[in-house]
Write an enzyme that holds these catalytic residues in place. Structure first.
Site, PDB file in Angstrom:
ATOM      1  N   GLU A 499      43.781  37.045  38.936  1.00  0.00           N
ATOM      2  CA  GLU A 499      42.836  36.997  37.815  1.00  0.00           C
ATOM      3  C   GLU A 499      42.456  38.416  37.396  1.00  0.00           C
ATOM      4  OE1 GLU A 499      39.931  34.494  39.753  1.00  0.00           O
ATOM      5  OE2 GLU A 499      41.564  33.090  40.134  1.00  0.00           O
ATOM      6  N   SER A 529      43.396  30.007  39.026  1.00  0.00           N
ATOM      7  CA  SER A 529      44.073  28.979  39.829  1.00  0.00           C
ATOM      8  C   SER A 529      44.399  29.592  41.189  1.00  0.00           C
ATOM      9  CB  SER A 529      45.385  28.554  39.149  1.00  0.00           C
ATOM     10  OG  SER A 529      45.200  28.248  37.790  1.00  0.00           O
ATOM     11  N   GLU A 530      43.358  29.789  42.000  1.00  0.00           N
ATOM     12  CA  GLU A 530      43.583  30.523  43.258  1.00  0.00           C
ATOM     13  C   GLU A 530      44.661  29.879  44.122  1.00  0.00           C
ATOM     14  OE1 GLU A 530      40.565  30.041  42.025  1.00  0.00           O
ATOM     15  OE2 GLU A 530      39.743  32.062  41.826  1.00  0.00           O
ATOM     16  N   ASP A 555      35.766  34.532  49.430  1.00  0.00           N
ATOM     17  CA  ASP A 555      35.212  33.172  49.349  1.00  0.00           C
ATOM     18  C   ASP A 555      36.133  32.226  48.564  1.00  0.00           C
ATOM     19  OD1 ASP A 555      31.959  34.036  49.793  1.00  0.00           O
ATOM     20  OD2 ASP A 555      33.344  35.509  48.984  1.00  0.00           O
ATOM     21  N   HIS A 597      29.884  34.666  47.484  1.00  0.00           N
ATOM     22  CA  HIS A 597      30.688  35.839  47.125  1.00  0.00           C
ATOM     23  C   HIS A 597      30.626  36.926  48.189  1.00  0.00           C
ATOM     24  CE1 HIS A 597      30.985  34.127  43.122  1.00  0.00           C
ATOM     25  NE2 HIS A 597      31.675  35.152  42.678  1.00  0.00           N
TER      26      HIS A 597
END
Ligand code: TPP
Ligand code: MG
Length: 821
Positions: A499, A529-530, A555, A597
């Site tokens: 990203e 879209s990890e 995370d 995070h």
């Protein structure tokens, strides 16, 4: 350099409506004359034979599972067997016109697909290429087994090879395609284009996209098919894979000569069931699976429903879609209807469907139907078909007899050698995965960021040892950039994505300066879209390229859990070393942004076998360790703490070298010598530990040795143990939550390796077992200098006159354990 996709309010605010193109359903019109002309009788008969072989193979497994024998050959197969009796026409139809360079990936029910693809590849190879593969694969081990009993020509021998290699793999034998380390659900044979099959259903959805990206970016021939079950159309990796496959940038932003969208076909083998759930009418809402294409892109993924009970309808669809894919106009979705007459597994009592329904499909049996069609069309006589069926039984018996015999088909020995350990990592140094010139937009030396780096100090300290202003030094992020740039200009296959990786320069500016240097297809932004960011990297790497995916925050690894734990970690070993996995997964570890995070999950990846885990804490190591990771052939999860992206080099006298160097794998770094106690840190906690060391020295006259682990796996404990032998006392600290932290593994190892030299048990100072609170409250969560001093005072070495500010006592430890916090 901003992109040129202008968002014009006058356009985007205009009224209108979206038109969705029609999605064809079962439109194939059988025409025996045309079919005969196109394929020829011989090939049509071969299709029938391939289907019959698959049926016999699966029937053999079914008999073995249910009755403990097949045609008088007794065997107890302990492992799984997800059979595809009833689905043969779909698999054989799909592979009929595929080239060897076309890849298929699949899932747990893939025996038939493996056989169909391998049979098809055998048909297409010339004798010398075929012989080369049979003789070369695993030093001819499989060939030597089948050769002994085989009578016939090379092509017939190749059929025995394919059947036996697959079966020996299912039976967990060293003579299987993957030395028995894959087994029924993961078996594959890459030289014939049968690529990994995944027991995590839908798992191939994003991996296959990565393989298609590899083909596109590296201009390799062929298409890639992700074979997915209909019930797995609900899986995240499938959807995320489709999202990455359908990104518009391939056509809007990538150089035209790359060729457009990745050539990926999402092929759903729609047998109308999951295990017992029914996607159509029960567990999904699409009505017809092919509708899934409708929402994705203007071409609706060129989606079609195809009658998979007609192998020629499937072959026709794949042929048409293959052209679209090779022209860069994909992706494509096919909904290939079929039916599994066998149970989900041999123990399945089919309680979720009626006998009448099964009987209906048996009446339409795809092999019997095709046989009839052949006879009616004058392509074969009944006796030809009967001869094929009895030859199949004879051949499958022969292969089965070889595969059950332990003296012919032994298991991998694990008693006298670490044979599985040997394939967990490939441990190679590979400068580049291809010899062609790396594509770049600028000569390396003209890179603007390198130029600005040249004006900075390579050290974080001035000549008097005082810290220099951050803007004037080569910081941790600059060091990472230099390693990336170096490898990009050596390995033409290397790509990086994630990203905000391109114009933004990576979320934390590590890639600033790369956008100018690299064409789009080597550095790009992806959808959020990890899972598929990691999954596509897995597919890219196992197809033969080097790749650096990025997760913006540790995370978010939760979103890519399967891809990291089950895919990235396992394919080298499940392939018995056939595949390599040169993936460097860059993962930044946050702070200041609260509970979702700021987590350091290094212990989770350390727990999963098959991953290397690096955690540099200095600019020198950032560059040297990233250089090391990028020259390797193994998956590395590369943790970077956001706290230190802008820090300069404080430990290495000459700072960060301008040239190339590597840090030795697994070796911790000695940061300060000392004699009274040892502190071991992982990651950015190093700097708080350093403050503690300085205070110990200055205020209490205690000499502490400070070791920065740098590596989590592999890790050589020698240096740590040597230090502990000297001091007898050790404290370990990192930013990970204390419970389950890797520090506890280290503490246990140290205890066992140096028990006699320890004055007391190792002390672990991790973060609290809480959510990470807001930035203003973080000091109560992450290990602080004071906690380290207090823990030393309470549990290792009383510090004269020390006033504790936190409670690091054993009693407090017990209280926290009891409360689970
Ligand atoms: C991620 C995941 N969830 C659940 C399972 C258990 N499981 C194995 S097969 C299966 C059904 C899959 O159905 P489908 O995708 O239609 O494939 P089919 O079995 O019909 O070939 C399930 C739920 C699994 N292996 N992986
Ligand atoms: Mg299904």
């Amino acid at each position: 350099m901003p992109k040129s996709i202008v968002v014009d309010p006058n356009k985007v605010r205009k009224a209108g409506q979206i038109e969705i193109p029609p999605i064809p359903v079962n439109q194939y019109a059988a025409d025996p004359k045309k079919e005969e002309k196109k394929y020829g009788k011989k090939r049509l008969l071969k299709m029938y034979q391939d289907m019959v072989f698959i049926r016999e193979f699966e029937t053999m497994l079914n008999n073995i599972k249910q009755q403990g024998e097949y045609r008088g050959i007794p065997y107890d197969h302990k492992g799984p067997a997800h059979l595809s009796i009833g689905q043969e026409s779909a698999a054989v139809g799909q592979c009929l016109l595929l080239d060897r360079e076309d890849y298929i990936f699949g899932s747990h029910r893939s025996h038939g697909e493996i056989l169909a693809k391998c049979f098809s590849a055998v048909d297409k190879l010339d004798d010398s290429a075929l012989e080369g593969i049979l003789k070369g694969y695993m030093d001819g081990r499989i060939l030597s087994v089948v050769q002994k009993e085989h009578r016939g020509d090379l092509r017939s021998l190749a059929l025995d090879f394919v059947l036996y290699g697959t079966l020996a793999e299912i039976f967990g034998r060293e003579t299987g395609f993957n030395k028995g380390l894959g087994g029924s659900m993961h078996a594959f044979f890459a030289p014939f284009g049968s690529m990994p099959n995944n027991a995590i259903v839908g798992g191939s959805g994003d991996i296959a996209v990565g393989s298609a990206l590899f083909k596109r970016i590296n201009r390799k021939p062929g298409i890639v098919i992700a074979n997915i079950g209909d019930a797995s159309s609900g899986c995240g990796p499938v959807w995320e894979g489709i999202m990455i496959a359908a990104m518009e940038q391939y056509r809007t932003l990538w150089p035209k000569e790359v060729g457009g969208s990745p050539p990926i076909l999402f092929n759903f083998f729609n047998n109308f069931y999951g295990m017992g759930g029914q996607p159509e009418g029960e567990t999904m809402g699409f009505g017809m699976l092919a509708r899934l294409g409708a929402g994705v892109n203007p071409e609706a993924l060129h989606a079609e429903r195809v009658d998979g009970y007609s192998p020629l309808a499937v072959a026709d669809a794949v042929e048409r879609k293959r052209k679209i894919l090779l022209a860069g106009k994909g992706p494509v979705l096919l909904d290939v209807i079929t039916y599994r007459i066998s149970g989900h597994s041999p123990s399945d009592a089919s309680a979720y469907r009626t006998k009448e329904e099964i009987a209906l499909w048996e009446q339409n049996d795809c092999i019997a139907d095709f046989g009839r069609y052949m006879v009616e069309s004058g392509w074969a006589a009944d006796s030809d078909l009967e001869a094929i069926r009895s030859a199949a039984a004879e051949r499958v018996s022969r292969v089965c007899r070889l595969a059950v015999d332990l003296s012919i088909s032994p298991r991998l020995r694990t008693d006298d050698a670490d044979r599985i350990g040997e394939v967990m990592f490939s441990n190679q140094k590979i400068e580049k995965f291809d010899d062609r010139e790396p594509e770049a937009l600028l000569p390396l030396e003209e890179n603007p960021r390198l130029e600005s780096n040249r004006r900075k100090s390579r050290s974080g300290l001035d000549e008097q040892g005082k810290p220099l202003p951050k803007a004037k030094v080569i910081a941790f992020r600059d060091a990472l950039f230099e390693a990336m740039l170096h490898r990009f200009y050596i390995d033409p296959t290397m790509v990086a994505y994630g990203e905000e990786n391109r114009d933004w320069g990576g979320a934390f500016a590590v890639y600033r300066g790369l956008t100018e240097a690299l064409p789009y297809h080597r550095l790009f932004n992806t959808s959020i879209s990890e899972g598929a960011i990691v999954g596509t990297a897995v597919g890219y790497a196992l197809s033969g390229g080097r790749v650096v995916p990025e997760l913006m925050y540790c995370d978010f690894m939760g979103r890519s859990g399967d891809e990291v734990f089950n895919q990235l970690a396992k394919w080298q070993s499940m392939s018995a070393g056939v595949l390599k996995m040169p993936v460097v997964l860059r993962v930044s570890v946050g702070s200041k942004y609260g509970a979702q995070h700021s987590q350091d999950w290094s212990s989770i990846v350390a727990h999963v076998p098959g991953l290397k885990v690096y955690f540099p804490a200095t600019p020198y190591d950032a560059k040297g360790m990233l250089n090391l990771a990028l020259a390797g052939s193994d998956p590395v999860v590369f943790f970077e703490s956001q706290r230190i992206y802008d820090i300069g080099e404080l430990f290495e006298k000459d700072g960060v070298p301008e040239g190339y160097y590597e840090v030795e794998e697994g070796e911790p770094a000695l940061r300060r010598e000392g004699s009274d106690l040892t502190i071991v840190s992982v990651g950015a906690t190093l700097y708080r530990a350093l403050e503690a060391v300085e205070e110990l020295e200055g205020k209490y006259g205690v000499s502490a040795e400070l070791v920065d682990a740098r590596f989590i796996n592999p890790l050589n404990y020698d240096r740590i143990v040597a230090s502990v032998r000297k001091t007898g006392k050790v404290l370990l600290t990192s930013d990970a939550c204390e419970r389950g932290s890797f520090l506890n593994t280290m503490a246990a190892q140290i205890t066992q390796l140096a028990f006699d030299e320890l004055d007391g048990p190792p002390v672990v100072v991790g973060s609290r077992n809480w959510i990470t609170p807001c930035a203003e409250m973080e000091d109560s969560f992450f290990p602080q200098k004071e906690w380290i001093l207090d823990a030393i005072h309470e549990r290792l070495l009383p510090l004269k006159g020390h006033q504790t500010r936190s409670n690091q006592s054993i009693e407090e430890m017990q209280r926290r354990n009891r409360r689970g916090v």
